[in-house]
Design a protein around this motif. Sequence first.
Motif, PDB file in Angstrom:
ATOM      1  N   VAL A  77      41.454 -38.407 -45.503  1.00  0.00           N
ATOM      2  CA  VAL A  77      41.235 -37.061 -44.970  1.00  0.00           C
ATOM      3  C   VAL A  77      42.067 -36.028 -45.720  1.00  0.00           C
ATOM      4  CG1 VAL A  77      41.672 -35.641 -42.953  1.00  0.00           C
ATOM      5  CG2 VAL A  77      40.520 -37.821 -42.684  1.00  0.00           C
ATOM      6  N   GLU A  78      43.297 -36.400 -45.997  1.00  0.00           N
ATOM      7  CA  GLU A  78      44.220 -35.444 -46.629  1.00  0.00           C
ATOM      8  C   GLU A  78      43.814 -35.114 -48.067  1.00  0.00           C
ATOM      9  OE1 GLU A  78      49.025 -34.923 -47.321  1.00  0.00           O
ATOM     10  OE2 GLU A  78      48.251 -36.754 -46.444  1.00  0.00           O
ATOM     11  N   HIS A  79      43.462 -36.175 -48.808  1.00  0.00           N
ATOM     12  CA  HIS A  79      43.214 -35.958 -50.245  1.00  0.00           C
ATOM     13  C   HIS A  79      41.736 -35.837 -50.615  1.00  0.00           C
ATOM     14  CE1 HIS A  79      47.434 -36.602 -50.893  1.00  0.00           C
ATOM     15  NE2 HIS A  79      47.386 -37.790 -50.313  1.00  0.00           N
ATOM     16  N   TYR A  80      40.878 -36.424 -49.795  1.00  0.00           N
ATOM     17  CA  TYR A  80      39.463 -36.436 -50.192  1.00  0.00           C
ATOM     18  C   TYR A  80      38.546 -35.875 -49.101  1.00  0.00           C
ATOM     19  CZ  TYR A  80      41.420 -39.479 -53.725  1.00  0.00           C
ATOM     20  OH  TYR A  80      42.181 -39.983 -54.738  1.00  0.00           O
ATOM     21  N   GLY A  81      39.122 -35.186 -48.143  1.00  0.00           N
ATOM     22  CA  GLY A  81      38.328 -34.626 -47.051  1.00  0.00           C
ATOM     23  C   GLY A  81      37.299 -33.621 -47.536  1.00  0.00           C
ATOM     24  N   HIS A  82      37.522 -33.052 -48.715  1.00  0.00           N
ATOM     25  CA  HIS A  82      36.598 -32.050 -49.243  1.00  0.00           C
ATOM     26  C   HIS A  82      35.452 -32.679 -50.033  1.00  0.00           C
ATOM     27  CE1 HIS A  82      39.455 -33.059 -52.397  1.00  0.00           C
ATOM     28  NE2 HIS A  82      38.551 -32.673 -53.266  1.00  0.00           N
ATOM     29  N   MET A 119      30.837 -30.978 -49.268  1.00  0.00           N
ATOM     30  CA  MET A 119      31.991 -31.313 -48.430  1.00  0.00           C
ATOM     31  C   MET A 119      31.511 -31.898 -47.104  1.00  0.00           C
ATOM     32  SD  MET A 119      34.968 -28.724 -47.185  1.00  0.00           S
ATOM     33  CE  MET A 119      36.109 -29.144 -45.889  1.00  0.00           C
ATOM     34  N   ALA A 120      32.117 -33.026 -46.723  1.00  0.00           N
ATOM     35  CA  ALA A 120      31.695 -33.674 -45.478  1.00  0.00           C
ATOM     36  C   ALA A 120      32.142 -32.838 -44.278  1.00  0.00           C
ATOM     37  CB  ALA A 120      32.300 -35.066 -45.410  1.00  0.00           C
ATOM     38  N   SER A 121      31.240 -32.695 -43.315  1.00  0.00           N
ATOM     39  CA  SER A 121      31.613 -31.967 -42.098  1.00  0.00           C
ATOM     40  C   SER A 121      32.506 -32.856 -41.249  1.00  0.00           C
ATOM     41  CB  SER A 121      30.363 -31.588 -41.324  1.00  0.00           C
ATOM     42  OG  SER A 121      29.781 -32.753 -40.776  1.00  0.00           O
ATOM     43  N   GLU A 122      33.124 -32.260 -40.255  1.00  0.00           N
ATOM     44  CA  GLU A 122      34.030 -33.038 -39.396  1.00  0.00           C
ATOM     45  C   GLU A 122      33.256 -34.146 -38.678  1.00  0.00           C
ATOM     46  OE1 GLU A 122      36.778 -30.736 -37.104  1.00  0.00           O
ATOM     47  OE2 GLU A 122      36.886 -32.302 -35.596  1.00  0.00           O
ATOM     48  N   ARG A 123      32.061 -33.825 -38.271  1.00  0.00           N
ATOM     49  CA  ARG A 123      31.233 -34.814 -37.584  1.00  0.00           C
ATOM     50  C   ARG A 123      30.901 -35.976 -38.513  1.00  0.00           C
ATOM     51  NH1 ARG A 123      27.915 -34.925 -33.012  1.00  0.00           N
ATOM     52  NH2 ARG A 123      27.342 -37.120 -32.771  1.00  0.00           N
ATOM     53  N   GLU A 124      30.523 -35.638 -39.732  1.00  0.00           N
ATOM     54  CA  GLU A 124      30.191 -36.693 -40.695  1.00  0.00           C
ATOM     55  C   GLU A 124      31.395 -37.575 -40.980  1.00  0.00           C
ATOM     56  OE1 GLU A 124      26.702 -34.788 -43.513  1.00  0.00           O
ATOM     57  OE2 GLU A 124      28.765 -34.179 -43.865  1.00  0.00           O
ATOM     58  N   LEU A 125      32.527 -36.920 -41.136  1.00  0.00           N
ATOM     59  CA  LEU A 125      33.753 -37.662 -41.411  1.00  0.00           C
ATOM     60  C   LEU A 125      34.099 -38.581 -40.250  1.00  0.00           C
ATOM     61  CD1 LEU A 125      35.845 -37.858 -43.653  1.00  0.00           C
ATOM     62  CD2 LEU A 125      37.192 -36.149 -42.456  1.00  0.00           C
ATOM     63  N   ASP A 131      32.043 -39.823 -38.007  1.00  0.00           N
ATOM     64  CA  ASP A 131      31.070 -40.924 -37.958  1.00  0.00           C
ATOM     65  C   ASP A 131      31.358 -41.954 -39.037  1.00  0.00           C
ATOM     66  OD1 ASP A 131      29.843 -39.727 -35.863  1.00  0.00           O
ATOM     67  OD2 ASP A 131      28.171 -38.880 -37.010  1.00  0.00           O
ATOM     68  N   PHE A 132      31.739 -41.448 -40.193  1.00  0.00           N
ATOM     69  CA  PHE A 132      32.036 -42.380 -41.285  1.00  0.00           C
ATOM     70  C   PHE A 132      33.231 -43.271 -40.922  1.00  0.00           C
ATOM     71  CE2 PHE A 132      34.834 -43.250 -44.894  1.00  0.00           C
ATOM     72  CZ  PHE A 132      34.044 -44.183 -45.542  1.00  0.00           C
ATOM     73  N   LEU A 133      34.286 -42.630 -40.438  1.00  0.00           N
ATOM     74  CA  LEU A 133      35.487 -43.413 -40.090  1.00  0.00           C
ATOM     75  C   LEU A 133      35.168 -44.416 -38.984  1.00  0.00           C
ATOM     76  CD1 LEU A 133      38.256 -40.655 -40.193  1.00  0.00           C
ATOM     77  CD2 LEU A 133      37.813 -42.443 -41.872  1.00  0.00           C
ATOM     78  N   LYS A 134      34.349 -43.973 -38.043  1.00  0.00           N
ATOM     79  CA  LYS A 134      33.972 -44.863 -36.944  1.00  0.00           C
ATOM     80  C   LYS A 134      33.203 -46.071 -37.477  1.00  0.00           C
ATOM     81  CE  LYS A 134      32.195 -44.311 -32.273  1.00  0.00           C
ATOM     82  NZ  LYS A 134      31.503 -43.391 -31.366  1.00  0.00           N
ATOM     83  N   SER A 135      32.388 -45.841 -38.468  1.00  0.00           N
ATOM     84  CA  SER A 135      31.560 -46.932 -38.987  1.00  0.00           C
ATOM     85  C   SER A 135      32.349 -47.942 -39.814  1.00  0.00           C
ATOM     86  CB  SER A 135      30.414 -46.363 -39.831  1.00  0.00           C
ATOM     87  OG  SER A 135      30.929 -45.833 -41.040  1.00  0.00           O
ATOM     88  N   GLU A 140      28.822 -38.888 -49.433  1.00  0.00           N
ATOM     89  CA  GLU A 140      28.360 -40.069 -50.178  1.00  0.00           C
ATOM     90  C   GLU A 140      29.495 -40.720 -50.955  1.00  0.00           C
ATOM     91  OE1 GLU A 140      26.776 -36.860 -51.602  1.00  0.00           O
ATOM     92  OE2 GLU A 140      26.313 -36.828 -49.469  1.00  0.00           O
ATOM     93  N   GLU A 141      30.496 -39.956 -51.293  1.00  0.00           N
ATOM     94  CA  GLU A 141      31.584 -40.514 -52.105  1.00  0.00           C
ATOM     95  C   GLU A 141      32.648 -41.202 -51.248  1.00  0.00           C
ATOM     96  OE1 GLU A 141      33.292 -37.822 -54.924  1.00  0.00           O
ATOM     97  OE2 GLU A 141      31.360 -36.919 -55.384  1.00  0.00           O
ATOM     98  N   LEU A 142      32.603 -40.975 -49.972  1.00  0.00           N
ATOM     99  CA  LEU A 142      33.683 -41.482 -49.113  1.00  0.00           C
ATOM    100  C   LEU A 142      33.770 -43.009 -49.018  1.00  0.00           C
ATOM    101  CD1 LEU A 142      33.784 -38.872 -46.216  1.00  0.00           C
ATOM    102  CD2 LEU A 142      35.022 -38.901 -48.368  1.00  0.00           C
ATOM    103  N   PRO A 143      32.633 -43.742 -48.921  1.00  0.00           N
ATOM    104  CA  PRO A 143      32.783 -45.197 -48.789  1.00  0.00           C
ATOM    105  C   PRO A 143      33.583 -45.827 -49.924  1.00  0.00           C
ATOM    106  CG  PRO A 143      30.542 -44.550 -48.259  1.00  0.00           C
ATOM    107  CD  PRO A 143      31.234 -43.325 -48.790  1.00  0.00           C
ATOM    108  N   MET A 144      33.241 -45.441 -51.153  1.00  0.00           N
ATOM    109  CA  MET A 144      33.957 -46.024 -52.297  1.00  0.00           C
ATOM    110  C   MET A 144      35.431 -45.624 -52.284  1.00  0.00           C
ATOM    111  SD  MET A 144      32.753 -48.011 -54.562  1.00  0.00           S
ATOM    112  CE  MET A 144      33.707 -47.586 -56.001  1.00  0.00           C
ATOM    113  N   LEU A 145      35.658 -44.351 -52.004  1.00  0.00           N
ATOM    114  CA  LEU A 145      37.039 -43.863 -51.975  1.00  0.00           C
ATOM    115  C   LEU A 145      37.840 -44.586 -50.905  1.00  0.00           C
ATOM    116  CD1 LEU A 145      36.317 -40.063 -52.402  1.00  0.00           C
ATOM    117  CD2 LEU A 145      37.626 -41.467 -53.982  1.00  0.00           C
TER     118      LEU A 145
END
Lengths: 145, 188
Positions: free
Chosen positions: B44-49, B1-7, B9-13, B53-58
Amino acid sequence: MKHSTTHSTPSLQDRYGRAVAARLSESVEALPYDISERLRAAREQALDLRRSLKPATQPQVLSQGAAAALSLGGGDGSLWHRLAGLIPLLLLIAGLVAVSALDDEFVAQDLAEIDTAILADDLPPAAYTDPGFVQFLKSRLESAQ
Amino acid sequence: MASERELSDFLKSVEKRAFKRSVYHVRNDEAALDIVQDSMMKLVEHYGHKPIEELPMLFQRILSNCTLDWFRRQKTRNALFSNLSDFESDDIDGDFDLLETLDTTEGSSQTESAEKLTERAQVLHAIEQEIQELPPRQREAFLMRYWEDLDVAETAAAMGCSEGSVKTHCSRAVQALGKALKAKGIRL
């Protein structure tokens, strides 16, 4: 006259595509301040949503865990996890058995006390006028003979 | 599960690229901001958990879906799909060579004059215009493949089509861009 470029090599195509994309990246760096700020606000809002979702999800996980324990583990846990899941069930059964045994004992004790009280008590004279008691005495005499 | 910080940073990028990508599709800054915000919320709502690594594609997929949703809401679907040339075999004419449009001279001077900067801005504007002129599926494939740097398989997964379709869309998009930019005298 040139020939069709639909036959151009993939590497050339990729190269050109990346060259165009590299130029596009310049536009990302030059976004107006207000757009950047609104994007930042959107990001913050999304993170707030995550924070607000977190407490709601925790009891859900716990209840799922309890359900999993009652349904003998169910998922892909190890043998020890499954056995650990059985403990609450075993405790529940042991508790029920203990309650039932105690209850039986209390009932038996109550009946014994009543019997003792009846046997130890003097027979009232009115009892000899009771047809049922007379019948009882007769049947005892007959059985004794 | 992505931490809040990781999330975060990802959104920022991805937020700025996501915004520009949406602008190329919907041609409206406000709508693009809404789409990006919507995409972030859904992620965040559906895939925050999910693992980071899976977030970019999602996110790419969610962004595409949100863009489509916007078009549906605007009831301009016909406009979106009016140019279905990417499903037809409209071969680009044979008088164009992609190689000609690629400037192979390595790095002109590093120091840029004001004139050069203006020229670059004009080139960028022209490129953006031509990208907006691409048919939607070609534009989507092109941006994911070359700008977001996804490989063919990932692009196909995000677009919900076959890898062959992605290759075709990308090829046609590059050809169309090359031809249009060449016509404007732009070499990259």
